[in-house]
Design a protein around this motif. Structure first.
Motif, PDB file in Angstrom:
ATOM      1  N   ARG A  95       0.838  -1.205   0.000  1.00 37.93           N
ATOM      2  CA  ARG A  95       0.000   0.000   0.000  1.00 37.93           C
ATOM      3  C   ARG A  95       0.870   1.251   0.000  1.00 37.93           C
ATOM      4  O   ARG A  95       0.622   2.196  -0.748  1.00 37.93           O
ATOM      5  N   CYS A  99       1.468   4.029  -3.211  1.00 38.37           N
ATOM      6  CA  CYS A  99       0.939   5.364  -2.926  1.00 38.37           C
ATOM      7  C   CYS A  99       2.026   6.378  -2.565  1.00 38.37           C
ATOM      8  O   CYS A  99       1.715   7.467  -2.081  1.00 38.37           O
ATOM      9  N   GLU A 131      -0.840   2.428 -12.611  1.00 35.36           N
ATOM     10  CA  GLU A 131       0.216   2.894 -11.721  1.00 35.36           C
ATOM     11  C   GLU A 131       1.042   4.004 -12.378  1.00 35.36           C
ATOM     12  O   GLU A 131       1.331   5.043 -11.759  1.00 35.36           O
ATOM     13  N   ARG A 134      -0.941   7.209 -12.784  1.00 36.10           N
ATOM     14  CA  ARG A 134      -1.074   7.877 -11.491  1.00 36.10           C
ATOM     15  C   ARG A 134       0.184   8.690 -11.177  1.00 36.10           C
ATOM     16  O   ARG A 134       0.108   9.822 -10.700  1.00 36.10           O
ATOM     17  N   ARG A 138       0.453  12.790 -10.639  1.00 35.63           N
ATOM     18  CA  ARG A 138       1.028  13.377  -9.433  1.00 35.63           C
ATOM     19  C   ARG A 138       2.254  14.223  -9.738  1.00 35.63           C
ATOM     20  O   ARG A 138       2.582  15.151  -8.997  1.00 35.63           O
TER      21      ARG A 138
END
Length: 230
Positions: A95, A99, A131, A134, A138
């Protein structure tokens, strides 16, 4: 050294635009510590690295495949049944790994801003689509890009197909990245030009000798692309 380039410049992402290997190394350190009461770190990582080489061709690259390797390794090290606390610990590591913050490598944004005024910039990375997208979101770098390609793997055939998608002959490709295995050797293999931007951390899976070619250019760092390309 400067080169005459076509309209497009292709760039790797992980450990070229943003930090990546440092997070996987920390995840593997924590995983070995989690299993430290069952086996020595050397034995744990030896099995993990071996099972990763088997899993990558089937499941691809990224955090999910790393997590599968952790589970395969834990099952082996723990005798076939993964204790609850180990399974919970692996999930927590995964996790955090998926993240983590996206930390840009020094000079990346300023350099992309400069280059994007002269070239169409396409990021050509590999791994899990969700992934990688993402990470791009970001990073805030999307404004400088004309394309974002997530490849299943980086081979001569995939680079030839990528060139064709953008209306280029393979020999017209200019690719910059940190990995000799993924960003340099296959591009040279199809006749393109490759710019090697070294990173202090290199994933064992990506290690290979630099091919001997006058179409390989060494950049000191990401900022050096401006001197090479402009």
């Amino acid at each position: 050294m400067k080169i005459k380039t076509p309209e497009y410049i292709f760039l790797d992402a992980d450990d070229t635009l943003w930090e990546n290997e440092v997070y996987f190394r920390e995840a593997k350190r924590r995983f070995a510590l989690l299993l430290s009461s069952y086996a020595a770190e050397e034995k744990i990582m030896e099995f993990f690295n071996a099972v990763q080489e088997e899993n990558i061709p089937v499941f691809g690259y990224g955090t999910k495949t790393c997590m599968l390797g952790f589970l395969d390794t834990a099952s082996e090290i723990c005798g076939g049944a993964i204790p609850g606390e180990v399974y919970t610990g692996i999930k927590a590591i995964g996790r955090e790994l998926i993240c983590h913050d996206v930390i840009l490598i020094d000079g990346v944004e300023d350099t992309l801003k400069t280059l994007s005024g002269n070239y169409r910039i396409v990021v050509a990375t590999k791994g899990d689509n969700i992934e990688q997208e993402r990470k791009l979101h970001r990073s805030g770098l999307g404004q400088y890009l004309s394309g974002f390609e997530v490849m299943n793997d980086k081979t001569e055939n995939s680079y030839s197909a990528l060139a064709g998608k953008y209306g280029l002959r393979p020999e017209e490709m200019v690719m910059a990245g940190n990995s000799v295995r993924s960003d340099i050797a296959p591009v040279i293999g199809v006749g393109g030009t490759a710019i090697h931007i070294p990173h202090e951390m290199e994933w064992e899976h990506e290690m290979m000798e630099m091919p001997g070619s006058d179409r390989v250019i060494e950049a000191e760092n990401f900022r050096n692309l401006i001197k090479i390309l402009l």
